[in-house]
Design a protein around this motif. Structure first.
Motif, PDB file in Angstrom:
ATOM      1  N   GLN A   3       0.816  -1.210   0.000  1.00 16.85           N
ATOM      2  CA  GLN A   3       0.000   0.000   0.000  1.00 16.85           C
ATOM      3  C   GLN A   3       0.851   1.262   0.000  1.00 16.85           C
ATOM      4  N   TYR A   4       2.013   1.204   0.646  1.00 18.02           N
ATOM      5  CA  TYR A   4       2.798   2.420   0.844  1.00 18.02           C
ATOM      6  C   TYR A   4       3.665   2.786  -0.359  1.00 18.02           C
ATOM      7  N   ILE A   5       4.140   1.780  -1.096  1.00 16.60           N
ATOM      8  CA  ILE A   5       5.072   2.036  -2.187  1.00 16.60           C
ATOM      9  C   ILE A   5       4.496   3.003  -3.222  1.00 16.60           C
ATOM     10  N   ASP A   6       3.231   2.845  -3.576  1.00 16.39           N
ATOM     11  CA  ASP A   6       2.646   3.694  -4.622  1.00 16.39           C
ATOM     12  C   ASP A   6       2.679   5.178  -4.267  1.00 16.39           C
ATOM     13  N   PRO A   7       2.151   5.594  -3.109  1.00 15.25           N
ATOM     14  CA  PRO A   7       2.220   7.027  -2.808  1.00 15.25           C
ATOM     15  C   PRO A   7       3.649   7.523  -2.586  1.00 15.25           C
ATOM     16  N   PHE A   8       4.502   6.671  -1.996  1.00 11.06           N
ATOM     17  CA  PHE A   8       5.880   7.100  -1.765  1.00 11.06           C
ATOM     18  C   PHE A   8       6.595   7.362  -3.080  1.00 11.06           C
ATOM     19  N   VAL A   9       6.533   6.407  -3.986  1.00  8.56           N
ATOM     20  CA  VAL A   9       7.213   6.564  -5.275  1.00  8.56           C
ATOM     21  C   VAL A   9       6.529   7.635  -6.122  1.00  8.56           C
ATOM     22  N   GLY A  10       5.191   7.625  -6.104  1.00  4.69           N
ATOM     23  CA  GLY A  10       4.457   8.584  -6.911  1.00  4.69           C
ATOM     24  C   GLY A  10       4.751  10.016  -6.520  1.00  4.69           C
ATOM     25  N   LYS A  11       4.762  10.301  -5.218  1.00  6.25           N
ATOM     26  CA  LYS A  11       4.961  11.678  -4.760  1.00  6.25           C
ATOM     27  C   LYS A  11       6.422  12.100  -4.816  1.00  6.25           C
ATOM     28  N   THR A  12       7.309  11.270  -4.264  1.00  5.99           N
ATOM     29  CA  THR A  12       8.713  11.685  -4.191  1.00  5.99           C
ATOM     30  C   THR A  12       9.380  11.656  -5.563  1.00  5.99           C
ATOM     31  N   GLY A  13       8.914  10.746  -6.440  1.00  5.77           N
ATOM     32  CA  GLY A  13       9.523  10.650  -7.765  1.00  5.77           C
ATOM     33  C   GLY A  13       9.097  11.732  -8.723  1.00  5.77           C
ATOM     34  N   ARG A  14       8.118  12.509  -8.330  1.00  6.45           N
ATOM     35  CA  ARG A  14       7.614  13.547  -9.231  1.00  6.45           C
ATOM     36  C   ARG A  14       8.690  14.572  -9.552  1.00  6.45           C
ATOM     37  N   TYR A  15       9.521  14.911  -8.560  1.00  2.00           N
ATOM     38  CA  TYR A  15      10.553  15.932  -8.756  1.00  2.00           C
ATOM     39  C   TYR A  15      11.962  15.358  -8.701  1.00  2.00           C
ATOM     40  N   SER A  16      12.058  14.032  -8.666  1.00  2.02           N
ATOM     41  CA  SER A  16      13.364  13.387  -8.598  1.00  2.02           C
ATOM     42  C   SER A  16      14.032  13.347  -9.973  1.00  2.02           C
ATOM     43  N   LEU A  17      15.370  13.272  -9.979  1.00  2.00           N
ATOM     44  CA  LEU A  17      16.124  13.168 -11.209  1.00  2.00           C
ATOM     45  C   LEU A  17      15.663  11.964 -12.018  1.00  2.00           C
ATOM     46  N   ASP A  18      15.171  12.211 -13.234  1.00  2.00           N
ATOM     47  CA  ASP A  18      14.659  11.159 -14.116  1.00  2.00           C
ATOM     48  C   ASP A  18      13.549  10.344 -13.455  1.00  2.00           C
ATOM     49  N   ASN A  19      12.868  10.945 -12.497  1.00  2.00           N
ATOM     50  CA  ASN A  19      11.755  10.294 -11.772  1.00  2.00           C
ATOM     51  C   ASN A  19      12.190   8.999 -11.089  1.00  2.00           C
ATOM     52  N   ARG A  20      13.449   8.958 -10.646  1.00  2.00           N
ATOM     53  CA  ARG A  20      14.003   7.769 -10.004  1.00  2.00           C
ATOM     54  C   ARG A  20      13.708   7.763  -8.506  1.00  2.00           C
ATOM     55  N   VAL A  21      13.387   6.587  -7.983  1.00  2.00           N
ATOM     56  CA  VAL A  21      13.189   6.370  -6.554  1.00  2.00           C
ATOM     57  C   VAL A  21      13.819   5.021  -6.217  1.00  2.00           C
ATOM     58  N   ALA A  22      14.472   4.932  -5.062  1.00  2.00           N
ATOM     59  CA  ALA A  22      15.181   3.705  -4.699  1.00  2.00           C
ATOM     60  C   ALA A  22      14.576   3.055  -3.464  1.00  2.00           C
ATOM     61  N   VAL A  23      14.610   1.726  -3.458  1.00  2.00           N
ATOM     62  CA  VAL A  23      14.303   0.944  -2.271  1.00  2.00           C
ATOM     63  C   VAL A  23      15.480   0.012  -2.001  1.00  2.00           C
ATOM     64  N   ILE A  24      15.963   0.020  -0.763  1.00  2.00           N
ATOM     65  CA  ILE A  24      16.982  -0.924  -0.321  1.00  2.00           C
ATOM     66  C   ILE A  24      16.311  -1.940   0.582  1.00  2.00           C
ATOM     67  N   ASP A  25      16.364  -3.201   0.196  1.00  2.00           N
ATOM     68  CA  ASP A  25      15.835  -4.304   1.004  1.00  2.00           C
ATOM     69  C   ASP A  25      17.047  -5.027   1.595  1.00  2.00           C
ATOM     70  N   GLY A  26      17.326  -4.739   2.863  1.00  2.00           N
ATOM     71  CA  GLY A  26      18.582  -5.169   3.466  1.00  2.00           C
ATOM     72  C   GLY A  26      18.664  -6.620   3.873  1.00  2.00           C
ATOM     73  N   TYR A  27      17.527  -7.301   3.917  1.00  2.00           N
ATOM     74  CA  TYR A  27      17.486  -8.724   4.279  1.00  2.00           C
ATOM     75  C   TYR A  27      16.495  -9.383   3.334  1.00  2.00           C
ATOM     76  N   ALA A  28      16.877  -9.501   2.073  1.00  2.00           N
ATOM     77  CA  ALA A  28      15.909  -9.758   1.011  1.00  2.00           C
ATOM     78  C   ALA A  28      15.328 -11.166   1.010  1.00  2.00           C
ATOM     79  N   GLY A  29      16.105 -12.187   1.396  1.00  2.00           N
ATOM     80  CA  GLY A  29      15.590 -13.549   1.416  1.00  2.00           C
ATOM     81  C   GLY A  29      15.436 -14.140   0.027  1.00  2.00           C
ATOM     82  N   GLU A  30      14.440 -15.013  -0.119  1.00  2.00           N
ATOM     83  CA  GLU A  30      14.287 -15.806  -1.341  1.00  2.00           C
ATOM     84  C   GLU A  30      13.511 -15.109  -2.450  1.00  2.00           C
ATOM     85  N   GLY A  31      12.780 -14.074  -2.119  1.00  2.00           N
ATOM     86  CA  GLY A  31      11.992 -13.376  -3.137  1.00  2.00           C
ATOM     87  C   GLY A  31      10.548 -13.811  -3.209  1.00  2.00           C
ATOM     88  N   ARG A  32      10.327 -15.112  -3.098  1.00  2.00           N
ATOM     89  CA  ARG A  32       8.979 -15.685  -3.041  1.00  2.00           C
ATOM     90  C   ARG A  32       8.963 -16.838  -2.051  1.00  2.00           C
TER      91      ARG A  32
END
Length: 373
Positions: A20-49
């Protein structure tokens, strides 16, 4: 059975919040970001699925990256995993699902790679997700994520898993009379995670009330981290059952009012998804497991939330001064913060217009000024 065999309710809540949170975070902060880039760091990523096929955080983030391209946003995912077996499975998930996306996978611990990662995401918005199975990384390392980035912009936010069972295990050493050769080193590791030994006295001050002690330590950790980096903070316990002790506490830190209110919305929706999963599980073999029964229970909860928000608004408006909702967010939502969301605020507000407030309930209510009638 491994951790990744099947998603437990605590993980359902965590991933529902992120979803739920990723959409508003990326949508709002990426609006004025360089090339509309936004980053997420997943520090303990695990298997993925999970083995069941359900999304863990990396698969979720990859899916979101594809979806967010539709609004001209580039979500960059940086995954870190130290265990070779989960990392190999995650590599396959990335190969299968991350085609054409800016995704990088790092072998080792988040502490090994954090400096480099912060360089890679310099100048663009960042959400760092730290979800260890055990104790958190040292407090100073966590604080450094904020310390190396300017106040605003770009946005910097943290979502941390504060392991509750680990805390309870460490706290047990404070009063145990059994000989434990590793006691001092274990407590030292907890001290490092919390930013000092302060947590020990906080725990002991609560005597036999261990639930209150746990809440106080988690809040103390969040408050110290937030104060050191000029952030707002929010903590929420995460359980596998409503009657169970928390598996962990999610600690959220942000420097922006929008982050705070949007996290509240995401938490509310995540809790609804969690309750739905529990309802289906607990009533699977009964007549009460259908969707209609769940909706009735949700309606009853919502009515209670609206009633409380209405009472809070009446009290605040009785002071005779206009105010912005986000500036008095905690007072407006009161005891239902994180459970209720803007739709419930709007319902309460409508009850008060025009007799108690002359401000209608249209638009973005969180940022709106509400005036007494």
């Amino acid at each position: 059975m491994s951790f990744f065999d099947e998603k437990q309710p605590a993980a359902i809540l965590k991933h529902a919040i992120i979803n739920q949170y990723i959409d508003p975070f990326v949508g709002k902060t990426g609006r004025y970001s360089l090339d509309n880039r936004v980053a997420v760091i997943d520090g303990y990523a695990g298997e993925g699925r999970y083995d069941s096929g359900d999304e863990a955080s990396p698969a979720l983030l990859i899916r979101k990256a594809h979806e967010l391209r539709r609004i001209n946003r580039t979500l960059e995912s940086y995954f870190v995993e130290s265990d070779p077996k989960p990392r190999a499975k995650l590599q396959q998930v990335i190969a299968n699902e991350g085609q054409g996306l800016p995704v990088q996978l790092f072998a080792g611990s988040i502490e090994d790679h954090l400096e480099n990662l912060l360089t890679l995401v310099k100048g663009i918005p960042l959400l760092a997700f730290l979800d260890p199975f055990g104790l958190m990384i040292p407090f100073e390392t966590t604080a450094n994520i904020f310390a190396q980035r300017p106040i605003q912009p770009p946005a910097t936010e943290l979502l941390i898993n504060f392991n509750a069972s680990g805390l309870r295990r460490m706290a047990g050493l404070l009063t145990s009379t059994k000989e434990n050769r590793g006691r001092e080193s274990s407590l030292a590791r907890m001290d490092a995670s919390c930013g000092g030994s302060w947590w020990q006295q906080v725990w002991l001050d609560h005597g036999d009330d261990r639930d209150a002690a746990e809440e106080a330590v988690v809040a103390g950790y969040a408050e110290r981290l937030a104060d050191s980096q000029r952030c707002g903070w929010w903590t929420t316990p995460v359980r596998n059952r409503a009657s169970h002790k928390p598996v962990y506490h999610l600690v959220f830190l942000t420097r922006h009012a929008d982050g705070f209110s949007e996290f509240g919305e995401a938490l509310s929706r995540g809790l609804s998804r969690w309750r739905e999963a529990l309802h289906k599980d607990e009533n699977a073999d009964t007549l009460f497991g259908d969707e209609a029964a769940f909706k009735l229970s949700e309606q009853a909860l919502a009515e209670g939330w609206v009633n409380e928000i209405e009472r809070n608004l009446r009290r605040l408006l009785a002071e005779g001064k206009p105010f912005k909702i986000y500036s008095r967010y905690a007072e407006v939502y009161g005891g239902v913060a994180g459970q209720a969301r803007e739709t419930h605020l709007r319902a309460a507000w409508k009850r008060l217009y025009p007799d108690v407030t002359k401000t209608d309930s249209k638009g973005d209510l969180i940022k709106k000024v509400i005036e007494p009638a």
